[in-house]
Design an enzyme around this catalytic site. Structure first.
Site, PDB file in Angstrom:
ATOM      1  N   GLY A 121      -8.847   6.876 -11.356  1.00 46.56           N
ATOM      2  CA  GLY A 121      -9.125   8.020 -11.954  1.00 46.56           C
ATOM      3  C   GLY A 121      -8.409   8.696 -12.942  1.00 46.56           C
ATOM      4  O   GLY A 121      -7.232   7.975 -13.373  1.00 46.56           O
ATOM      5  N   GLY A 122      -8.284  10.132 -13.088  1.00 49.23           N
ATOM      6  CA  GLY A 122      -7.282  10.719 -13.912  1.00 49.23           C
ATOM      7  C   GLY A 122      -6.438  11.616 -13.218  1.00 49.23           C
ATOM      8  O   GLY A 122      -6.046  11.291 -11.859  1.00 49.23           O
ATOM      9  N   ASP A 123      -5.618  12.515 -13.702  1.00 45.71           N
ATOM     10  CA  ASP A 123      -4.558  13.128 -13.055  1.00 45.71           C
ATOM     11  C   ASP A 123      -5.270  13.948 -11.982  1.00 45.71           C
ATOM     12  O   ASP A 123      -4.374  14.278 -10.953  1.00 45.71           O
ATOM     13  CB  ASP A 123      -3.749  14.166 -14.281  1.00 45.71           C
ATOM     14  CG  ASP A 123      -3.312  13.442 -15.246  1.00 45.71           C
ATOM     15  OD1 ASP A 123      -2.600  12.285 -14.845  1.00 45.71           O
ATOM     16  OD2 ASP A 123      -3.262  13.826 -16.412  1.00 45.71           O
ATOM     17  N   GLU A 128      -5.309  15.021  -6.197  1.00 46.17           N
ATOM     18  CA  GLU A 128      -6.227  14.893  -4.722  1.00 46.17           C
ATOM     19  C   GLU A 128      -5.421  14.026  -3.746  1.00 46.17           C
ATOM     20  O   GLU A 128      -5.244  14.195  -2.574  1.00 46.17           O
ATOM     21  CB  GLU A 128      -7.569  14.317  -4.748  1.00 46.17           C
ATOM     22  CG  GLU A 128      -8.672  15.521  -5.346  1.00 46.17           C
ATOM     23  CD  GLU A 128     -10.038  15.024  -5.170  1.00 46.17           C
ATOM     24  OE1 GLU A 128     -10.345  14.408  -3.787  1.00 46.17           O
ATOM     25  OE2 GLU A 128     -11.084  15.241  -5.830  1.00 46.17           O
ATOM     26  N   SER A 166      -8.804  11.552 -18.697  1.00 45.09           N
ATOM     27  CA  SER A 166      -8.825  12.090 -20.040  1.00 45.09           C
ATOM     28  C   SER A 166      -7.354  11.800 -20.528  1.00 45.09           C
ATOM     29  O   SER A 166      -7.204  11.377 -21.936  1.00 45.09           O
ATOM     30  CB  SER A 166      -9.517  13.458 -20.168  1.00 45.09           C
ATOM     31  OG  SER A 166     -10.980  13.478 -19.484  1.00 45.09           O
TER      32      SER A 166
END
Length: 465
Positions: A121-123, A128, A166
């Site tokens: 996933g992303g940052d 998380e 992103s």
């Protein structure tokens, strides 16, 4: 002429490509003896198994919604086959909503089964994982995260990031690229890169951990406004950024900070953090040392035990960067010389100035010019800091004489729309809005480890192949 039949075995290895990318290449061995070929395979596999740094099993979390919603496809088509070739066992969990991975790590996961945790996933997904793993480690160690002075226990498991977001600024700062194949190969070979983590508290209440950017004023206002435009997707950040720039609002407050006077580097020395960084290595050895210090400033903190400085003023932005925060839009990042594991964060104070000068400052984030080379910008390398807002009317930075009407006032004539009547901004912490403005921030050196090795210096050949 007698033809000899050859047995072949194919072995895979990592090959460096341009722009910090890694690729998986293969080499073929030919042998006339089946017994000898089996001995080769067995011996090589035995030697690889003895490499304790290589993970044997991984817990993988996939965010199917982040970025352009490509996370699951990237993992299944690109990453999973590489893990299978490396004989890495994986447990895969596709998250069903916000904080699913965090809560599973904190409460349910049997971490003893794994050699690492991987997020696809992303940052935001990485944040998380950090919150879940760090919180679980402190709970298992019997430590209270609500104590701002608490020395936290470093996490034993490494974290891997397969970029599918992103911006992917964590990957850019630790690997140098947001290429999924490169990140997967760093995990397979068992690289390890320590990283600092900031804890954020309000009084005696723990709020969040930060690994990249804490921002108040400009960036806080951008994120707060963009949350009301989530339906727009990533384009909401451009619109909210433009609107916030036109509003040009400043906020008054008091910043207290503990300078990292013993640090080898400084935020303007242009010494960028790279693989094998001697600044990080030096600071990692010296963080246990204590000093007799005293308070310096206009209003010293109550629990001061070291040489604190205090700055009061009117600020357009207050940012704290634990890493460069580089990304495609900002190749050098908010603080190009910030280090990953030196036990510090770079505190950037942007004082009230004209809209034109602030634009010059922002533009320099997109090129290689020194964004700190302005009279209204100062940057400090610190180990801890606090912020207290001044509770009275905020104004616009264009109004340098104190009047509430600047030259751009006609763009936003209604005070509620522009926030002229707002007493304070909001803090953004790695993309999340904090519920409190008065905060205490402490840097915890090397609290986590990543499957990475820092950005490697590129040779001329690698840059030109």
């Amino acid at each position: 002429m007698r033809l000899t039949s050859f047995l072949t075995d194919v072995f895979l290895y990592v090959e460096r490509a341009r722009q910090h990318r890694w690729r998986c290449s293969d080499i073929t061995f030919h042998c006339t003896s089946e017994v000898l070929a089996q001995q080769w395979v067995q011996t090589i596999n035995e030697q690889l198994f003895l490499l304790s740094s290589r993970p044997k099993s991984l817990l993988v979390y996939i965010n199917p919604y982040g970025g352009k919603q490509r996370g699951q496809r990237i993992y299944e088509r690109i990453v999973a086959p590489l893990f299978a070739r490396a004989s890495i066992f994986t447990d895969v969990i596709v998250t069903e909503g916000a904080n699913h991975a965090r809560d599973h790590l904190k409460m349910e996961a049997n971490l003893q089964k794994y050699g690492g945790v991987v997020c696809v996933g992303g940052d935001g997904m990485f944040s998380e994982i950090v919150h879940g793993l760090v919180s679980r480690t402190q709970t298992d160690s019997g430590l209270d995260q609500n104590q701002p002075e608490q020395n936290l226990v470093p996490c034993s498991l490494r974290i891997g990031i397969i970029p599918a977001g992103s911006t992917d600024c964590i990957c850019y700062a630790t690997v140098g690229t947001n290429d999924p194949v490169t990140s997967a190969l760093h995990i397979i070979v068992g690289d390890s890169q320590p990283m600092d983590v900031c804890s954020v508290h309000h009084n005696k209440t723990f709020l969040r951990y930060s690994v990249s950017l804490l921002g108040y004023g400009f960036y806080g206002d951008v994120l707060t406004d963009s949350e009301r435009k989530r339906w727009m997707g990533p384009a909401r950040y451009d619109l909210s950024g433009f609107k916030t720039f036109l509003n040009h609002q400043y906020y008054e407050g008091t910043v207290s900070f503990l300078p990292a006077d013993d640090s080898l580097g400084n935020p303007r020395d242009k010494l960028q953090c790279r693989s094998g960084c001697h600044v990080c290595q030096h600071q990692g050895q010296n963080l246990a040392e204590t000093k007799a210090c005293k308070v310096v400033g206009e209003k010293p903190p109550k629990d001061s035990s070291c040489l604190w400085r205090v700055i009061q003023g009117k600020f357009l932005a207050i940012n704290a960067a634990c890493m460069s925060c580089a990304c495609p839009r900002s190749p050098e990042g908010l603080s190009p010389a910030a280090h990953l594991a030196d036990g510090t964060t770079d505190l950037i104070l942007v004082r009230k100035c004209s809209r034109f000068h602030f634009l010059r400052h922002l533009i320099r984030h997109t090129n290689k010019e020194d964004q700190f080379d302005h009279t209204f910008v100062e940057v400090h390398r610190v180990r801890r800091f606090r912020f207290e807002p001044n509770h009275h009317w905020a104004g616009t930075g264009e109004d340098l004489s104190g009047s509430s009407k600047g030259r751009m006032s006609q763009i936003c004539p209604a005070p509620p729309a522009c926030g002229y009547g707002s007493l304070q901004s909001s803090w953004t912490c790695d993309g999340e809005v904090l519920p409190h403005v008065a905060i205490q921030v402490s840097v915890h050196s090397r609290l986590i480890k990543l499957f990475a090795r820092g950005i490697e210096e590129q040779s001329w050949f690698e840059d030109n192949v």
